[in-house]
Design an enzyme around this catalytic site. Structure first.
Site, PDB file in Angstrom:
ATOM      1  N   SER A   1     -13.248  -1.046  19.382  1.00 38.96           N
ATOM      2  CA  SER A   1     -12.025  -1.623  19.955  1.00 38.96           C
ATOM      3  C   SER A   1     -11.740  -2.956  19.282  1.00 38.96           C
ATOM      4  CB  SER A   1     -12.200  -1.853  21.457  1.00 38.96           C
ATOM      5  OG  SER A   1     -12.360  -0.626  22.120  1.00 38.96           O
TER       6      SER A   1
ATOM      7  N   HIS B   1     -10.029  -5.536  20.282  1.00 42.43           N
ATOM      8  CA  HIS B   1     -10.138  -6.740  21.111  1.00 42.43           C
ATOM      9  C   HIS B   1     -11.578  -7.225  21.262  1.00 42.43           C
ATOM     10  CE1 HIS B   1     -10.793  -3.667  24.252  1.00 42.43           C
ATOM     11  NE2 HIS B   1     -11.435  -4.624  24.892  1.00 42.43           N
TER      12      HIS B   1
ATOM     13  N   THR C   1       3.800   7.209  15.063  1.00 43.41           N
ATOM     14  CA  THR C   1       3.842   6.090  14.135  1.00 43.41           C
ATOM     15  C   THR C   1       2.721   5.109  14.461  1.00 43.41           C
ATOM     16  OG1 THR C   1       6.231   6.333  13.988  1.00 43.41           O
ATOM     17  CG2 THR C   1       5.299   4.225  13.261  1.00 43.41           C
TER      18      THR C   1
ATOM     19  N   CYS D   1     -18.827  -0.757  32.745  1.00 41.55           N
ATOM     20  CA  CYS D   1     -18.721   0.688  32.958  1.00 41.55           C
ATOM     21  C   CYS D   1     -18.516   1.044  34.430  1.00 41.55           C
ATOM     22  CB  CYS D   1     -19.962   1.372  32.411  1.00 41.55           C
ATOM     23  SG  CYS D   1     -21.482   0.655  33.028  1.00 41.55           S
TER      24      CYS D   1
END
Length: 184
Positions: free
Chosen positions: A7, A9, A46, A131
């Site tokens: 990811s 971030h 896209t 989690c």
């Protein structure tokens, strides 16, 4: 590994973009989005090029100082753990192998209460474990922690930008929070 996902971030890049490695050993893999057949038929639509470029730039910037950042984060983690363990009523759980994550708890105090009090001091932590958003963490349960510890758990995340002053602010805020909670 057959699949590796990253990811953006998590490496200080933009949210909503990442990378997926698919091993050549996986001969067939279902499409994520059906349509035009981009990405070898795995994902149509896209691509968000500005986000992808931002992810690439974040990876490049992070890679340049990665080893130094990891060592610095580990030292900050160890300092933070040592200081938090000095606060009566705070429990640190886990093996602490990750240099950037600390699991702490104020047993008997609901996590949200702790988070709210810390936010009032401009210290921001997360509930439980990543989690288990919204329910008791199966990871903390598997660690055989008591329900009181699990229900009072919060997660402290460090990054390459975390400073020692911020750790000291966190520790002070946690100590003040424990004192405030004991008075109520």
């Amino acid at each position: 590994a057959d699949l590796i996902s990253v990811s953006s971030h998590k490496v200080h890049g933009p949210k909503g973009v990442g990378a997926l490695y698919i091993s050549p050993r996986l001969k067939s893999f279902p499409a994520f989005l059906l349509g035009g057949g981009q990405e070898s038929g795995l994902r149509s639509g896209t691509e968000a090029m500005p986000a992808i470029c931002g992810f690439g730039a974040a990876c490049e910037a992070g890679l340049a100082a990665w080893k130094d950042d990891i060592a610095r984060e580990a030292a900050l983690r160890d300092f933070c753990i040592a200081k938090l363990q000095e606060i009566p009523g705070v429990v640190i759980s886990g093996a602490h192998d990750a240099p950037h994550i600390i699991s702490a708890s104020i047993p008997g105090v609901p996590t949200q209460n702790t988070i709210n009090l810390l936010q009032d001091r401009e210290v921001f932590v997360s509930a439980g474990s990543a989690c288990a958003k919204g329910h008791r963490s199966h990871v903390l349960e598997a660690m055989k922690l008591s329900p009181a510890v699990i229900d009072g758990s919060f997660r402290i995340s460090l990054s390459r930008f975390t400073t020692q002053d911020e750790i000291e602010q966190l520790v002070s805020a946690v100590a003040d929070t424990v004192l405030q909670l004991r008075k109520t």
